[in-house]
Enzyme design. Structure first.
Site, PDB file in Angstrom:
ATOM      1  N   SER A 163       0.885  -1.171   0.000  1.00  0.00           N
ATOM      2  CA  SER A 163       0.000   0.000   0.000  1.00  0.00           C
ATOM      3  C   SER A 163       0.919   1.216   0.000  1.00  0.00           C
ATOM      4  O   SER A 163       2.091   1.121   0.383  1.00  0.00           O
ATOM      5  CB  SER A 163      -0.854  -0.023   1.267  1.00  0.00           C
ATOM      6  N   TYR A 175      -8.979  12.282   5.599  1.00  0.00           N
ATOM      7  CA  TYR A 175     -10.076  11.720   6.398  1.00  0.00           C
ATOM      8  C   TYR A 175     -10.800  12.768   7.242  1.00  0.00           C
ATOM      9  O   TYR A 175     -11.552  12.432   8.139  1.00  0.00           O
ATOM     10  CB  TYR A 175      -9.525  10.585   7.283  1.00  0.00           C
TER      11      TYR A 175
HETATM   12  N1  LIG Z   1      -8.678  -0.968  -1.544  1.00  0.00           N
HETATM   13  C1  LIG Z   1      -7.680  -0.124  -1.517  1.00  0.00           C
HETATM   14  O1  LIG Z   1      -7.875   1.078  -1.749  1.00  0.00           O
HETATM   15  C2  LIG Z   1      -6.277  -0.600  -1.239  1.00  0.00           C
HETATM   16  C3  LIG Z   1      -5.230   0.308  -1.359  1.00  0.00           C
HETATM   17  C4  LIG Z   1      -3.931  -0.124  -1.103  1.00  0.00           C
HETATM   18  C5  LIG Z   1      -3.704  -1.427  -0.733  1.00  0.00           C
HETATM   19  N2  LIG Z   1      -4.749  -2.288  -0.604  1.00  0.00           N
HETATM   20  C6  LIG Z   1      -4.430  -3.665  -0.209  1.00  0.00           C
HETATM   21  O2  LIG Z   1      -5.040  -4.537  -1.118  1.00  0.00           O
HETATM   22  C7  LIG Z   1      -5.369  -5.772  -0.497  1.00  0.00           C
HETATM   23  C8  LIG Z   1      -6.818  -6.114  -0.807  1.00  0.00           C
HETATM   24  O3  LIG Z   1      -7.613  -5.034  -0.414  1.00  0.00           O
HETATM   25  P1  LIG Z   1      -9.150  -4.911  -0.786  1.00  0.00           P
HETATM   26  O4  LIG Z   1      -9.411  -3.476  -0.937  1.00  0.00           O
HETATM   27  O5  LIG Z   1      -9.525  -5.845  -1.851  1.00  0.00           O
HETATM   28  O6  LIG Z   1      -9.765  -5.373   0.622  1.00  0.00           O
HETATM   29  P2  LIG Z   1     -11.094  -6.205   0.916  1.00  0.00           P
HETATM   30  O7  LIG Z   1     -11.375  -5.978   2.367  1.00  0.00           O
HETATM   31  O8  LIG Z   1     -12.156  -5.881  -0.065  1.00  0.00           O
HETATM   32  O9  LIG Z   1     -10.614  -7.693   0.681  1.00  0.00           O
HETATM   33  C9  LIG Z   1      -9.738  -8.343   1.542  1.00  0.00           C
HETATM   34  C10 LIG Z   1     -10.136  -9.806   1.574  1.00  0.00           C
HETATM   35  O10 LIG Z   1      -9.219 -10.482   2.449  1.00  0.00           O
HETATM   36  C11 LIG Z   1      -9.962 -11.460   3.137  1.00  0.00           C
HETATM   37  N3  LIG Z   1      -9.272 -11.856   4.375  1.00  0.00           N
HETATM   38  C12 LIG Z   1      -9.172 -11.164   5.529  1.00  0.00           C
HETATM   39  N4  LIG Z   1      -8.512 -11.899   6.442  1.00  0.00           N
HETATM   40  C13 LIG Z   1      -8.176 -13.066   5.851  1.00  0.00           C
HETATM   41  C14 LIG Z   1      -7.499 -14.221   6.274  1.00  0.00           C
HETATM   42  N5  LIG Z   1      -7.042 -14.342   7.534  1.00  0.00           N
HETATM   43  N6  LIG Z   1      -7.307 -15.230   5.397  1.00  0.00           N
HETATM   44  C15 LIG Z   1      -7.784 -15.131   4.126  1.00  0.00           C
HETATM   45  N7  LIG Z   1      -8.463 -14.070   3.672  1.00  0.00           N
HETATM   46  C16 LIG Z   1      -8.658 -13.048   4.528  1.00  0.00           C
HETATM   47  C17 LIG Z   1     -11.308 -10.806   3.431  1.00  0.00           C
HETATM   48  O11 LIG Z   1     -12.318 -11.760   3.726  1.00  0.00           O
HETATM   49  C18 LIG Z   1     -11.551 -10.038   2.147  1.00  0.00           C
HETATM   50  O12 LIG Z   1     -12.343 -10.767   1.230  1.00  0.00           O
HETATM   51  C19 LIG Z   1      -5.093  -5.589   0.995  1.00  0.00           C
HETATM   52  O13 LIG Z   1      -3.862  -6.210   1.273  1.00  0.00           O
HETATM   53  C20 LIG Z   1      -4.991  -4.077   1.153  1.00  0.00           C
HETATM   54  O14 LIG Z   1      -4.099  -3.737   2.180  1.00  0.00           O
HETATM   55  C21 LIG Z   1      -6.032  -1.903  -0.847  1.00  0.00           C
END
Ligand SMILES: NC(=O)c1ccc[n+]([C@@H]2O[C@H](COP(=O)([O-])OP(=O)(O)OC[C@H]3O[C@@H](n4cnc5c(N)ncnc54)[C@H](O)[C@@H]3O)[C@@H](O)[C@H]2O)c1
Length: 278
Positions: A163, A175
Site C-alpha cells: 500500500s 479523512y
Molecule cells: N482498496 C484499496 O484502496 C487498497 C489500497 C492499497 C492497498 N490495498 C491492499 O489490497 C489488499 C486487498 O484489499 P481490498 O481493498 O480488496 O480489501 P477487501 O477488504 O475488499 O478484501 C480483503 C479480503 O481479504 C480477506 N481476508 C481477511 N482476512 C483473511 C485471512 N485471515 N485469510 C484469508 N483471507 C482473509 C477478506 O475476507 C476479504 O475478502 C489488501 O492487502 C490491502 O491492504 C487496498
C-alpha cells in the site's frame, strides 16, 4: 540479439495462480481478469459468506477445470497446508502467489461505522495485534507453504500487495470531512503493511538462485462507492485528481505475473496516481 515476442511474454495463459483474499475488492477483480486471460485460478478467502454468489458468477463464465474456490485463513497453519494440498491435487503445481488478503480500515460506504478511526494515543492495541496476526504473520505463513512447493518446482513468482501506507504516512487530511469529526487512518494498518516492501526484498534475495521471484504492487485508494466529501478530499490531494478504478490494477498485476517481468525481483510497482510523488 535474442528474438523477443512482447505480446507472448505478457501472456499468463496456463499459469496456476493463487489469489488470497479473493472475495474482496481487488481479489475479485484480478481473479476474474486472470481467468479471462486463460490462467488457472485458486480463489481463496476466509469469508465463506461471499463464496456462493461469486462461485455462481464465475461458473457461468469459465469451465470448472480452470478455477478452485478454497476457504483459507492465511493466519492458520492447517488451513494454509490444506490449501496447498487442494491446489496440487487439482492443478499439480503453483506458478504465482498473490498475497492480497488483509485487514484494512476503509472509508467507503460499506465499511463506515464498522471500523475504529480513533486517534493514535487512544487506538486499541488489540486491533493492532489482530492486524499484525493477519497482514504480517498470515502473509508470511501462506508464503512459507507456497515456497515449499515452488522450491520443488524450481520456479515460482510471488506478488505481495503493499500500500502507499507501506512507504509513506497517511495524509490524515484525507479523512477530515469538515463535519466536526476528524477521522484517522489507524496505526494498525501502517504498522502491519510497512513490512511488505522489505519482506518483498527479503524473499527476492533469499530465493533469487532458486528460480523464485518476488515483487510488490503498491496501490492507493481504489474507488468503491466512496461518499462525496471523501472523493473531494482525494481529488485535491492526489496528483491525478481521482481514485483508482479497480480495472486499472489488472495491467500491473498481469505484467508482474507474466514472464514479461522476468528480470524483476525485489521491486515495488507503484500504482498510486502519483500519491507518493509529492
Ligand atoms: N482498496 C484499496 O484502496 C487498497 C489500497 C492499497 C492497498 N490495498 C491492499 O489490497 C489488499 C486487498 O484489499 P481490498 O481493498 O480488496 O480489501 P477487501 O477488504 O475488499 O478484501 C480483503 C479480503 O481479504 C480477506 N481476508 C481477511 N482476512 C483473511 C485471512 N485471515 N485469510 C484469508 N483471507 C482473509 C477478506 O475476507 C476479504 O475478502 C489488501 O492487502 C490491502 O491492504 C487496498
Amino acid at each position: 540479439m535474442k528474438t523477443y515476442n512482447t505480446h507472448a511474454s505478457l501472456s499468463i495463459s496456463g499459469k496456476v495462480i493463487l489469489v488470497t483474499g479473493a472475495y474482496g475488492l481487488i481479489g475479485q477483480t484480478i481473479a476474474s481478469a486472470f481467468l479471462e486471460q486463460g490462467a488457472f485460478v485458486i480463489l481463496a478467502d476466509i469469508d465463506k459468506s461471499k463464496q456462493n454468489m461469486l462461485e455462481s458468477e464465475i461458473s457461468k463464465k469459465f469451465p470448472a477445470s480452470h478455477f478452485l474456490f478454497q476457504t483459507l485463513d492465511i493466519a492458520d497453519k492447517e488451513s494454509c497446508q490444506q490449501t496447498m494440498i487442494a491446489i496440487i491435487q487439482k492443478f499439480g503445481r503453483l506458478d504465482v502467489l498473490i498475497n492480497n488478503a488483509g485487514l484494512d480500515a476503509k472509508f467507503d460506504q460499506e465499511s463506515s461505522g464498522k471500523v475504529n478511526h480513533s486517534r493514535f494515543e487512544n487506538y486499541p492495541i488489540d486491533l493492532l495485534r489482530k492486524a499484525v496476526e493477519i497482514n504480517l504473520t498470515g502473509t508470511i505463513l501462506i508464503t512459507q507453504y507456497a515456497c515449499k512447493q515452488m522450491i520443488k518446482q524450481q520456479s515460482g513468482n510471488i506478488i505481495n500487495v503493499a500500500s502507499t501506507y507501506s512507504i509513506v504516512s497517511p495524509n490524515q487530511n484525507l479523512y477530515d470531512f469538515r463535519d466536526g469529526n476528524q477521522n484517522f487512518k489507524p496505526v494498525d494498518y501502517v504498522a502491519s503493511k510497512s513490512f511488505v516492501p522489505n519482506f518483498t526484498r527479503y524473499l527476492a534475495t533469499f530465493y533469487a538462485r532458486e528460480g523464485i521471484r518476488c515483487n510488490a504492487i503498491v496501490p492507493h485508494g481504489i474507488y468503491n462507492n466512496h461518499e462525496e466529501p471523501f472523493l473531494q478530499n482525494f481529488a485535491r490531494l492526489s496528483p491525478l485528481g481521482r481514485m483508482c478504478d479497480r480495472e486499472e490494477l489488472i495491467g500491473p498485476f498481469t505484467f508482474l505475473a507474466s514472464d514479461a517481468s522476468g528480470y524483476m525481483t525485489g521491486s515495488l510497482l507503484t500504482v498510486d496516481g502519483g500519491w507518493t510523488a509529492w
